[in-house]
Design a protein around this motif. Structure first.
Motif, PDB file in Angstrom:
ATOM      1  N   PRO A  51       0.811  -1.225   0.000  1.00 59.11           N
ATOM      2  CA  PRO A  51       0.000   0.000   0.000  1.00 59.11           C
ATOM      3  C   PRO A  51       0.843   1.274   0.000  1.00 59.11           C
ATOM      4  O   PRO A  51       0.467   2.280  -0.614  1.00 59.11           O
ATOM      5  CB  PRO A  51      -0.835  -0.137   1.281  1.00 59.11           C
ATOM      6  CG  PRO A  51      -0.970  -1.612   1.472  1.00 59.11           C
ATOM      7  CD  PRO A  51       0.364  -2.171   1.041  1.00 59.11           C
ATOM      8  N   ASP A  52       1.996   1.246   0.685  1.00 59.40           N
ATOM      9  CA  ASP A  52       2.891   2.410   0.668  1.00 59.40           C
ATOM     10  C   ASP A  52       3.490   2.596  -0.722  1.00 59.40           C
ATOM     11  O   ASP A  52       3.627   3.730  -1.208  1.00 59.40           O
ATOM     12  CB  ASP A  52       4.002   2.230   1.701  1.00 59.40           C
ATOM     13  CG  ASP A  52       3.470   2.164   3.115  1.00 59.40           C
ATOM     14  OD1 ASP A  52       3.310   3.233   3.723  1.00 59.40           O
ATOM     15  OD2 ASP A  52       3.204   1.055   3.607  1.00 59.40           O
ATOM     16  N   VAL A  53       3.878   1.485  -1.350  1.00 64.09           N
ATOM     17  CA  VAL A  53       4.396   1.543  -2.710  1.00 64.09           C
ATOM     18  C   VAL A  53       3.309   2.057  -3.657  1.00 64.09           C
ATOM     19  O   VAL A  53       3.564   2.890  -4.533  1.00 64.09           O
ATOM     20  CB  VAL A  53       4.898   0.157  -3.158  1.00 64.09           C
ATOM     21  CG1 VAL A  53       5.336   0.181  -4.614  1.00 64.09           C
ATOM     22  CG2 VAL A  53       6.047  -0.307  -2.259  1.00 64.09           C
ATOM     23  N   GLU A  54       2.094   1.581  -3.463  1.00 65.67           N
ATOM     24  CA  GLU A  54       0.978   2.018  -4.304  1.00 65.67           C
ATOM     25  C   GLU A  54       0.743   3.520  -4.192  1.00 65.67           C
ATOM     26  O   GLU A  54       0.478   4.198  -5.201  1.00 65.67           O
ATOM     27  CB  GLU A  54      -0.286   1.264  -3.907  1.00 65.67           C
ATOM     28  CG  GLU A  54      -1.519   1.685  -4.689  1.00 65.67           C
ATOM     29  CD  GLU A  54      -2.761   0.900  -4.296  1.00 65.67           C
ATOM     30  OE1 GLU A  54      -3.871   1.449  -4.455  1.00 65.67           O
ATOM     31  OE2 GLU A  54      -2.630  -0.258  -3.830  1.00 65.67           O
ATOM     32  N   ALA A  55       0.839   4.041  -2.989  1.00 69.21           N
ATOM     33  CA  ALA A  55       0.628   5.478  -2.801  1.00 69.21           C
ATOM     34  C   ALA A  55       1.623   6.286  -3.619  1.00 69.21           C
ATOM     35  O   ALA A  55       1.275   7.330  -4.200  1.00 69.21           O
ATOM     36  CB  ALA A  55       0.743   5.827  -1.321  1.00 69.21           C
ATOM     37  N   VAL A  56       2.863   5.807  -3.706  1.00 72.32           N
ATOM     38  CA  VAL A  56       3.870   6.481  -4.524  1.00 72.32           C
ATOM     39  C   VAL A  56       3.551   6.311  -6.005  1.00 72.32           C
ATOM     40  O   VAL A  56       3.615   7.272  -6.782  1.00 72.32           O
ATOM     41  CB  VAL A  56       5.278   5.939  -4.201  1.00 72.32           C
ATOM     42  CG1 VAL A  56       6.315   6.545  -5.136  1.00 72.32           C
ATOM     43  CG2 VAL A  56       5.641   6.235  -2.741  1.00 72.32           C
ATOM     44  N   LEU A  57       3.198   5.094  -6.398  1.00 75.03           N
ATOM     45  CA  LEU A  57       2.885   4.845  -7.806  1.00 75.03           C
ATOM     46  C   LEU A  57       1.774   5.766  -8.310  1.00 75.03           C
ATOM     47  O   LEU A  57       1.822   6.238  -9.450  1.00 75.03           O
ATOM     48  CB  LEU A  57       2.466   3.383  -7.996  1.00 75.03           C
ATOM     49  CG  LEU A  57       3.584   2.340  -8.006  1.00 75.03           C
ATOM     50  CD1 LEU A  57       3.002   0.935  -7.892  1.00 75.03           C
ATOM     51  CD2 LEU A  57       4.430   2.464  -9.272  1.00 75.03           C
ATOM     52  N   ARG A  58       0.794   6.006  -7.480  1.00 72.80           N
ATOM     53  CA  ARG A  58      -0.328   6.843  -7.901  1.00 72.80           C
ATOM     54  C   ARG A  58       0.086   8.291  -8.142  1.00 72.80           C
ATOM     55  O   ARG A  58      -0.618   9.038  -8.821  1.00 72.80           O
ATOM     56  CB  ARG A  58      -1.447   6.797  -6.857  1.00 72.80           C
ATOM     57  CG  ARG A  58      -2.201   5.468  -6.823  1.00 72.80           C
ATOM     58  CD  ARG A  58      -3.415   5.539  -5.904  1.00 72.80           C
ATOM     59  NE  ARG A  58      -4.109   4.265  -5.833  1.00 72.80           N
ATOM     60  CZ  ARG A  58      -4.992   3.828  -6.733  1.00 72.80           C
ATOM     61  NH1 ARG A  58      -5.293   4.584  -7.781  1.00 72.80           N
ATOM     62  NH2 ARG A  58      -5.583   2.668  -6.591  1.00 72.80           N
ATOM     63  N   GLU A  59       1.226   8.690  -7.585  1.00 70.06           N
ATOM     64  CA  GLU A  59       1.676  10.066  -7.760  1.00 70.06           C
ATOM     65  C   GLU A  59       2.844  10.198  -8.732  1.00 70.06           C
ATOM     66  O   GLU A  59       3.307  11.304  -8.983  1.00 70.06           O
ATOM     67  CB  GLU A  59       2.073  10.652  -6.394  1.00 70.06           C
ATOM     68  CG  GLU A  59       0.915  10.765  -5.423  1.00 70.06           C
ATOM     69  CD  GLU A  59       1.315  11.444  -4.125  1.00 70.06           C
ATOM     70  OE1 GLU A  59       2.476  11.891  -4.020  1.00 70.06           O
ATOM     71  OE2 GLU A  59       0.465  11.541  -3.227  1.00 70.06           O
ATOM     72  N   CYS A  60       3.316   9.077  -9.273  1.00 74.77           N
ATOM     73  CA  CYS A  60       4.486   9.123 -10.161  1.00 74.77           C
ATOM     74  C   CYS A  60       4.196   9.875 -11.463  1.00 74.77           C
ATOM     75  O   CYS A  60       4.955  10.752 -11.878  1.00 74.77           O
ATOM     76  CB  CYS A  60       4.955   7.706 -10.493  1.00 74.77           C
ATOM     77  SG  CYS A  60       5.843   6.872  -9.159  1.00 74.77           S
ATOM     78  N   ARG A  61       3.153   9.446 -12.143  1.00 72.29           N
ATOM     79  CA  ARG A  61       2.694  10.073 -13.386  1.00 72.29           C
ATOM     80  C   ARG A  61       3.743  10.104 -14.498  1.00 72.29           C
ATOM     81  O   ARG A  61       3.681  10.938 -15.384  1.00 72.29           O
ATOM     82  CB  ARG A  61       2.159  11.478 -13.118  1.00 72.29           C
ATOM     83  CG  ARG A  61       0.929  11.501 -12.231  1.00 72.29           C
ATOM     84  CD  ARG A  61       0.255  12.858 -12.231  1.00 72.29           C
ATOM     85  NE  ARG A  61       1.088  13.883 -11.630  1.00 72.29           N
ATOM     86  CZ  ARG A  61       1.143  14.127 -10.315  1.00 72.29           C
ATOM     87  NH1 ARG A  61       0.408  13.429  -9.478  1.00 72.29           N
ATOM     88  NH2 ARG A  61       1.907  15.076  -9.846  1.00 72.29           N
ATOM     89  N   THR A  62       4.713   9.200 -14.436  1.00 72.66           N
ATOM     90  CA  THR A  62       5.679   9.067 -15.523  1.00 72.66           C
ATOM     91  C   THR A  62       6.289   7.677 -15.464  1.00 72.66           C
ATOM     92  O   THR A  62       6.555   7.145 -14.376  1.00 72.66           O
ATOM     93  CB  THR A  62       6.797  10.121 -15.440  1.00 72.66           C
ATOM     94  OG1 THR A  62       7.790   9.818 -16.449  1.00 72.66           O
ATOM     95  CG2 THR A  62       7.479  10.126 -14.095  1.00 72.66           C
ATOM     96  N   TRP A  63       6.530   7.112 -16.641  1.00 76.45           N
ATOM     97  CA  TRP A  63       7.123   5.783 -16.715  1.00 76.45           C
ATOM     98  C   TRP A  63       8.512   5.757 -16.063  1.00 76.45           C
ATOM     99  O   TRP A  63       8.935   4.730 -15.540  1.00 76.45           O
ATOM    100  CB  TRP A  63       7.240   5.337 -18.169  1.00 76.45           C
ATOM    101  CG  TRP A  63       8.097   6.249 -19.015  1.00 76.45           C
ATOM    102  CD1 TRP A  63       7.677   7.292 -19.767  1.00 76.45           C
ATOM    103  CD2 TRP A  63       9.531   6.207 -19.142  1.00 76.45           C
ATOM    104  NE1 TRP A  63       8.763   7.923 -20.361  1.00 76.45           N
ATOM    105  CE2 TRP A  63       9.902   7.272 -20.007  1.00 76.45           C
ATOM    106  CE3 TRP A  63      10.522   5.371 -18.634  1.00 76.45           C
ATOM    107  CZ2 TRP A  63      11.246   7.514 -20.349  1.00 76.45           C
ATOM    108  CZ3 TRP A  63      11.846   5.622 -18.967  1.00 76.45           C
ATOM    109  CH2 TRP A  63      12.193   6.689 -19.831  1.00 76.45           C
TER     110      TRP A  63
END
Length: 254
Positions: free
Chosen positions: A110-122
């Motif tokens: 879930p912590d990793v997911e929170a970051v992924l949702r804000e990455c917005r770039t490959w």
């Protein structure tokens, strides 16, 4: 002072300062344009970034997951007095999670997911998906249910991450063909570039050890397979009914 006394806030500040010393305005503008980024870029190169994070990791030594996640959050959410967040600080957070991936398990996704949702770039999603989430999934079967949810999420980057998290298993000879089939079947009609590219990438890597699986999947879905997905999936296979064209093609990055 012991390692347990080290404050993540102070460590993050030291790492940010080290990255700022490597700023290159010319490269920063090139990076920003290449990534179509709306973040502030310092222009730190890949080798310098990895050296800085590696130096920090070695100084810290083995750390428990809560500390690693707290440090990553400090880097990711570093406050700026004005303007957008700094790309390199977020990149450092991703690199830190990658380097400490074996410290994490499925409960930390879930912590990793929170970051992924804000990455917005490959450029940030891909290493986090492959070398962090993928490493966790290879070690902890409980990660599978999280990846399954990502694969059907409305966020394109989570769907891409679910696909790419399968790569460590494929590359180490421990694939999950059932999960790959489910994801590929569910995403076959997608025409979003980053999903088509990721699906083709995962199938291409699969074709190294199991070309029959890839050819059978492509033939089963026929024209439903996006041209980009088909091209990437079959790139390493010899010419044939479902194979790539006879003309040679220069390799491209995934």
């Amino acid at each position: 002072m012991t390692a347990d006394d080290i404050d993540p806030k102070g460590t993050a500040a030291e790492l940010r300062a080290a990255l700022s010393e490597g700023a290159d305005p010319v490269r920063a503008e090139q990076q920003r344009a290449y990534l179509h980024s709306d973040l502030r870029h310092l222009g730190v190169g890949v080798p310098d970034m990895r050296r800085s994070v590696t130096r920090t990791r070695r100084a810290l030594g083995a750390r428990p997951a809560p500390y690693v996640l707290a440090l990553a959050r400090e880097l990711w959410s570093a406050p700026e007095p004005a303007g957008p967040p700094v790309y390199e600080y977020r990149w450092a957070a991703v690199e830190l999670l990658v380097q400490y991936a074996r410290t994490l398990d499925a409960t930390h996704l879930p912590d990793v997911e929170a970051v992924l949702r804000e990455c917005r770039t490959w450029a940030l999603v891909d290493p986090l998906a492959v070398h962090c989430a993928g490493v966790i999934a290879l070690r902890d079967p409980a990660a599978g249910t999280v990846l399954d949810r990502w694969a059907t999420d409305t966020d394109v980057w989570l769907r891409r991450a679910a696909l790419l998290a399968l790569l460590p298993g494929i590359r180490t000879g421990r694939p999950d063909p059932g999960r790959l089939t489910r994801y590929a079947d569910a995403l076959v009609d997608e025409r979003e570039f980053f999903i088509c590219k990721a699906l083709g990438w995962v199938l291409r890597e699969t074709s190294v050890r199991d070309p029959e699986f890839v050819v059978a999947w492509v033939e089963r879905h026929g024209t439903r397979v996006a041209p980009l997905t088909r091209k990437e999936a079959l790139r390493r296979l010899p010419p044939g009914p479902s194979g790539p064209p006879d003309r040679p093609e220069r390799p491209v990055a995934p």
